[in-house]
Design a protein around this motif. Structure first.
Motif, PDB file in Angstrom:
ATOM      1  N   ILE A   1      52.192  39.710  40.587  1.00 12.10           N
ATOM      2  CA  ILE A   1      51.161  39.160  41.463  1.00 12.10           C
ATOM      3  C   ILE A   1      50.415  40.311  42.125  1.00 12.10           C
ATOM      4  CG2 ILE A   1      50.718  37.616  43.419  1.00 12.10           C
ATOM      5  CD1 ILE A   1      52.233  36.280  41.032  1.00 12.10           C
ATOM      6  N   HIS A   2      49.081  40.253  42.076  1.00 10.88           N
ATOM      7  CA  HIS A   2      48.229  41.272  42.710  1.00 10.88           C
ATOM      8  C   HIS A   2      47.286  40.559  43.674  1.00 10.88           C
ATOM      9  CE1 HIS A   2      49.489  44.460  39.926  1.00 10.88           C
ATOM     10  NE2 HIS A   2      49.610  43.461  39.075  1.00 10.88           N
ATOM     11  N   ILE A   3      47.554  40.682  44.972  1.00 13.92           N
ATOM     12  CA  ILE A   3      46.688  40.098  45.994  1.00 13.92           C
ATOM     13  C   ILE A   3      45.597  41.126  46.285  1.00 13.92           C
ATOM     14  CG2 ILE A   3      46.532  39.206  48.346  1.00 13.92           C
ATOM     15  CD1 ILE A   3      49.544  38.485  48.067  1.00 13.92           C
ATOM     16  N   TRP A   4      44.354  40.751  46.003  1.00 14.18           N
ATOM     17  CA  TRP A   4      43.294  41.746  46.083  1.00 14.18           C
ATOM     18  C   TRP A   4      42.194  41.404  47.082  1.00 14.18           C
ATOM     19  CZ3 TRP A   4      38.181  41.075  44.275  1.00 14.18           C
ATOM     20  CH2 TRP A   4      37.934  39.880  43.594  1.00 14.18           C
TER      21      TRP A   4
ATOM     22  N   ALA B   1      42.383  32.238  52.822  1.00 17.75           N
ATOM     23  CA  ALA B   1      42.132  32.064  51.397  1.00 17.75           C
ATOM     24  C   ALA B   1      42.581  33.356  50.716  1.00 17.75           C
ATOM     25  CB  ALA B   1      40.663  31.783  51.128  1.00 17.75           C
ATOM     26  N   VAL B   2      43.736  33.298  50.074  1.00 21.29           N
ATOM     27  CA  VAL B   2      44.346  34.464  49.445  1.00 21.29           C
ATOM     28  C   VAL B   2      43.917  34.496  47.981  1.00 21.29           C
ATOM     29  CG1 VAL B   2      46.530  35.580  48.844  1.00 21.29           C
ATOM     30  CG2 VAL B   2      46.332  34.294  50.993  1.00 21.29           C
ATOM     31  N   GLU B   3      43.237  35.563  47.598  1.00 25.04           N
ATOM     32  CA  GLU B   3      42.784  35.689  46.220  1.00 25.04           C
ATOM     33  C   GLU B   3      43.734  36.639  45.491  1.00 25.04           C
ATOM     34  OE1 GLU B   3      38.602  35.895  43.807  1.00 25.04           O
ATOM     35  OE2 GLU B   3      38.606  35.968  45.995  1.00 25.04           O
ATOM     36  N   PHE B   4      44.255  36.155  44.353  1.00 29.83           N
ATOM     37  CA  PHE B   4      45.256  36.945  43.638  1.00 29.83           C
ATOM     38  C   PHE B   4      45.112  36.760  42.141  1.00 29.83           C
ATOM     39  CE2 PHE B   4      47.079  32.821  44.534  1.00 29.83           C
ATOM     40  CZ  PHE B   4      47.842  32.491  43.427  1.00 29.83           C
TER      41      PHE B   4
END
Length: 185
Positions: free
Chosen positions: A27-30, A16-19
């Protein structure tokens, strides 16, 4: 806007990639949920109970359309989720879309040549997705014959999730409102 993109898994990890996406389409994947041998319901419970920054919200989630029951579960128990089968129809287009954020022309130099900069950033603590980016490869031909135009299906769960999310947003128009897509005149 804050989004989560899912690649379902049990034996293989669920990713589960939260961005977030800036107004300049950066795009900032955090954050990343990445674990095997855990049910979807348990993942969602863990994600609900983790510490959240002030003002935290989820605008939308996206998932692999291959498991409509998982999409329905996320909708029911977590946050709005879309799993459009069209997000999987053109693998190459999705890969090219992700690649376009890795190096995007931002300006021209004094001679009119392009200046490139990244438009996709990953928090350095997210080692699972960084490992996947570093190790993602297409198969090589051992016989000199053509190989399938796909990446090796191994250790690519977070990358698949990210691809589903970005295709939903940038190719299928998931960020458009109903008024933007209809002619009301």
């Amino acid at each position: 806007p804050n989004y989560i993109a899912f690649d379902w898994g049990y034996t293989n990890p669920l990713a589960a990639v939260e961005f977030q996406i800036s107004p300049w389409d950066t795009i900032h994947i955090w954050r990343l949920q990445y674990k095997s041998h855990t049910t979807l319901e348990k993942h969602l419970e863990e994600m609900k109970n983790r510490p959240q920054p002030d003002g935290y919200h989820i605008n939308m989630t996206f998932g692999d359309a291959a498991d409509p029951e998982a999409v329905a579960t996320v909708n029911e128990k977590f946050a709005p989720c879309i799993g459009d089968p069209n997000a999987k129809t053109n693998w190459r287009e999705g890969i090219d879309l992700v690649r376009s954020f890795l190096e995007r022309q931002v300006d021209e130099d004094e001679y009119g040549g392009p200046i490139y900069a990244p438009a996709l950033f990953v928090d350095p603590e997210l080692t699972d997705i960084i490992r996947e980016f570093n190790n993602y490869r297409s198969p090589e031909s051992a016989t000199g014959k053509n190989v399938t135009e796909m990446g090796i299906k191994q250790d690519d769960h977070a990358l698949d999730a990210l691809r589903y999310g970005l295709v939903h947003i940038f190719k299928l128009g998931a960020m458009s409102s109903l008024a933007d897509t209809m002619d009301l005149g």
